[in-house]
Scaffold this motif. Structure first.
Motif, PDB file in Angstrom:
ATOM      1  N   GLU A 136       0.939   3.950  -3.102  1.00 27.38           N
ATOM      2  CA  GLU A 136       0.593   5.360  -2.896  1.00 27.38           C
ATOM      3  C   GLU A 136       1.683   6.303  -3.393  1.00 27.38           C
ATOM      4  O   GLU A 136       1.410   7.434  -3.769  1.00 27.38           O
ATOM      5  CB  GLU A 136       0.354   5.624  -1.409  1.00 27.38           C
ATOM      6  CG  GLU A 136      -0.917   5.016  -0.862  1.00 27.38           C
ATOM      7  CD  GLU A 136      -1.000   5.114   0.658  1.00 27.38           C
ATOM      8  OE1 GLU A 136      -0.018   5.553   1.305  1.00 27.38           O
ATOM      9  OE2 GLU A 136      -2.052   4.733   1.203  1.00 27.38           O
ATOM     10  N   LYS A 137       2.915   5.843  -3.382  1.00 27.46           N
ATOM     11  CA  LYS A 137       4.037   6.725  -3.724  1.00 27.46           C
ATOM     12  C   LYS A 137       4.683   6.424  -5.064  1.00 27.46           C
ATOM     13  O   LYS A 137       5.700   7.017  -5.417  1.00 27.46           O
ATOM     14  CB  LYS A 137       5.080   6.646  -2.602  1.00 27.46           C
ATOM     15  CG  LYS A 137       4.537   7.308  -1.333  1.00 27.46           C
ATOM     16  CD  LYS A 137       5.277   6.902  -0.108  1.00 27.46           C
ATOM     17  CE  LYS A 137       4.698   7.522   1.126  1.00 27.46           C
ATOM     18  NZ  LYS A 137       3.327   7.180   1.434  1.00 27.46           N
TER      19      LYS A 137
ATOM     20  N   THR B 254       0.835  -1.208   0.000  1.00 32.73           N
ATOM     21  CA  THR B 254       0.000   0.000   0.000  1.00 32.73           C
ATOM     22  C   THR B 254       0.863   1.248   0.000  1.00 32.73           C
ATOM     23  O   THR B 254       0.623   2.185  -0.774  1.00 32.73           O
ATOM     24  CB  THR B 254      -0.945  -0.006   1.223  1.00 32.73           C
ATOM     25  OG1 THR B 254      -1.769  -1.171   1.161  1.00 32.73           O
ATOM     26  CG2 THR B 254      -1.806   1.237   1.262  1.00 32.73           C
TER      27      THR B 254
END
Length: 145
Positions: free
Chosen positions: A28-29, A24
């Motif tokens: 997200e990055k 996750t």
């Protein structure tokens, strides 16, 4: 020719929940820019063995040669270890902190106060930054938050 090489199997020590949190975080990055990453101050602790002979080794030998001196490796029963905390970012690195004993929430908070915050001040000044550490118990303790 009868030789065998023995290499220890290596497996990550992550459970399913930890694996999912890492995925996750990475998802997200995945599209972050260099400018965004340059605001991140990464930190971690690592243990270093100061004694010789405790690293994994490969020995090529024939059956029956197991106890021959050329197939043996010296070891140290109680190796000397040193634990070190450090931080780095695109802006530079902070000083190393040599840690005595185990890292718990209280000792980690001392490290943050005396090493991370001065490092962040030196590297970022009044600019915003993101402090990134892993989810070790001392890092994620309620009192550390």
């Amino acid at each position: 020719m009868g030789y065998r090489c023995r290499i220890p199997q290596v497996k990550p020590l992550l459970n399913q929940k930890q694996w999912q949190k890492r995925l996750t975080w990475a998802t997200e990055k995945q599209h972050w820019t260099v400018a965004q990453w340059s605001k991140v101050l990464f930190s971690d602790e690592s243990k270093f063995c100061m004694s010789f002979g405790n690293q994994a080794a490969r020995v090529w030998r024939k059956t029956g040669e197991r106890e021959m001196p050329k197939c043996l490796k010296s070891s140290v029963k109680y190796p000397q270890l040193v634990m070190v905390w450090g931080a780095m970012s695109a802006a530079g690195v902070g000083p190393l902190c040599f840690i005595k004993g185990r890292v718990n929430a209280a000792s980690y908070q001392e490290i943050l106060e005396h090493f991370m915050l001065p490092s962040a001040e030196k590297l970022y000044g009044d600019e915003d930054f993101i402090f990134q550490h892993d989810l070790a118990p001392a890092h994620s303790a309620k009192t550390t938050g």
